[in-house]
Write an enzyme that holds these catalytic residues in place. Structure first.
Site, PDB file in Angstrom:
ATOM      1  CB  CYS A 200      -0.987  -0.038   1.155  1.00 29.15           C
ATOM      2  SG  CYS A 200      -2.407   1.058   0.883  1.00 29.15           S
TER       3      CYS A 200
ATOM      4  CG  HIS B 167      -4.228  -3.588   2.771  1.00 29.54           C
ATOM      5  ND1 HIS B 167      -3.470  -3.217   3.861  1.00 29.54           N
ATOM      6  CD2 HIS B 167      -4.595  -2.443   2.160  1.00 29.54           C
ATOM      7  CE1 HIS B 167      -3.400  -1.892   3.919  1.00 29.54           C
ATOM      8  NE2 HIS B 167      -4.071  -1.405   2.893  1.00 29.54           N
TER       9      HIS B 167
ATOM     10  CD  GLU C  59      -2.711  -6.387   5.292  1.00 27.09           C
ATOM     11  OE1 GLU C  59      -3.290  -5.304   5.505  1.00 27.09           O
ATOM     12  OE2 GLU C  59      -2.023  -6.579   4.280  1.00 27.09           O
TER      13      GLU C  59
END
Length: 368
Positions: A257, A342, A344
């Site tokens: 990001c 993202h 994650e």
């Protein structure tokens, strides 16, 4: 009681109180995710912003002790259509309203969030105020600095370094675990799930404040460097970009990001602000190298200018299929790569989790 949302174009919306009393100011942005409000509320990338959730019922599974992505409630405020006051989930310990009151955060409910979203899509992201008193809100809005004029990263980065272990955050003095790769993490607004994913993939993350210089980071002899997500305009982060430039080529590097934008800046590229950003859990991204399309979780208001990378040794590797914006770059000679979304998740789909494994494999190859 009444509570008001005021936008910088003069639009006023009337709603009901949520969370603590008083007033708050920030850049008003919207997130289209249907779940994950607790993770959103604790995501440091939302610092300085008032987050509006487009899904009409927020809080139906409550707040639990496990899904925090940082220690603090990060957004300036929260806007929802309806906040559930009777959540149902075995892990739930409190309501969203109770959490906001506990942390002193101002919110508002009872608004047509989808209509406001359409307004912001036309207007572009804008500064706004949530306030109990209309005149107080107008005065606060008139006197507040623009979101783009504030350095939020230095407010959300960790105050001192630490390591991440099986139980979470540990002292930086804790010994390494045998066999684990040493991952240096530059914390510009880190989410805990990034550390969890890398730990599960065989790394020992060592987290450094964003103000840490390249020499100190390299003194730990990392097998790789991670550039974390974070809030604000990357063009305001000159000292951090200088650190990234000094680290580039010394060890494998991966950016997430804001980390993608920092890598772009470090090779001499540029970034620009999007009209209303990408915030949600259903953004399709194509990887040019594999042809694979993944559905991604995103939270960013700035993007990389692809033309600015020409002749800089960098290449665009991934693209957003909704609007064609850059979603990943690579600097092959420096063993550096980054993605704009993202992997994650937290919240969001798991499609892009393999990128953790790919970077860990690169680190392992370098060590051997």
């Amino acid at each position: 009681m009444k509570r008001y949302l005021l936008l910088s174009d003069g639009t006023v919306y009337e709603g009901k109180p949520l969370g603590a009393g008083g007033a708050t100011v920030g850049e008003v942005v919207f997130n289209t995710g249907m779940t994950g409000y607790q993770e959103i509320l604790t995501d440091p990338s939302y610092a300085g912003q008032i987050v509006m959730l487009t899904y009409p019922l927020i809080g139906n599974y409550g707040i639990n002790d496990d899904d925090f992505e940082s220690e603090a409630i990060q957004p300036s405020g929260l806007i929802v259509r309806e906040a559930c006051d009777s959540p149902s989930n075995w892990r739930s310990s409190k309501t969203v309203d109770a959490l906001l009151k506990e942390r002193g955060k101002v919110g508002i409910q009872g608004l047509d969030t989808r209509a406001i979203t359409k307004h912001i899509r036309s207007l572009g992201v804008t500064m706004g105020v949530v306030a109990d008193d209309l005149e107080e809100g107008k005065a606060l809005l008139a006197s507040s600095a623009s979101y783009d004029d504030t350095d939020f990263v230095y407010g959300v980065t960790c105050k001192s370094g630490y390591k991440w272990g099986p139980e979470g955050r540990e002292s930086i003095a804790e010994p390494d675990e045998p066999g684990r790769l040493r991952l240096a993490v530059l914390d510009c607004g880190l989410k805990y799930n990034i550390l969890r994913r890398f730990y599960r993939a065989g790394c020992r993350p060592i987290v450094f404040p964003a103000t840490t210089g390249a020499e100190e980071i390299l003194s730990w002899k990392p097998d790789g460097v991670l550039l974390s997500p974070g809030p604000g305009d990357p063009e305001r982060l000159g000292p951090v970009v200088s650190t990234v430039s000094a680290l580039l080529g010394k060890t494998p590097m991966f950016g997430i990001c804001l980390g993608n934008q920092l890598l772009c800046q470090a090779v001499g590229g540029r970034t620009f602000k999007l009209k209303f950003g990408h915030r949600g859990a259903n953004h399709p991204v194509k990887d040019y190298r594999t042809g694979r399309v993944t559905i991604t979780s995103q939270n960013h208001g700035y993007a990389v200018d692809p033309d600015s990378l020409a002749g800089k040794g960098a290449e665009v590797t991934q693209v957003n299929l909704n609007d064609g914006t850059v979603e990943g770059i690579a600097v092959p000679e420096a063993r550096a790569q980054s993605i704009q979304y993202h992997p994650e998740a937290a919240p969001g789909p798991w499609d892009s989790r393999p990128y953790f494994g790919e970077f860990v494999a690169l680190m392992a190859a370098e060590r051997s």
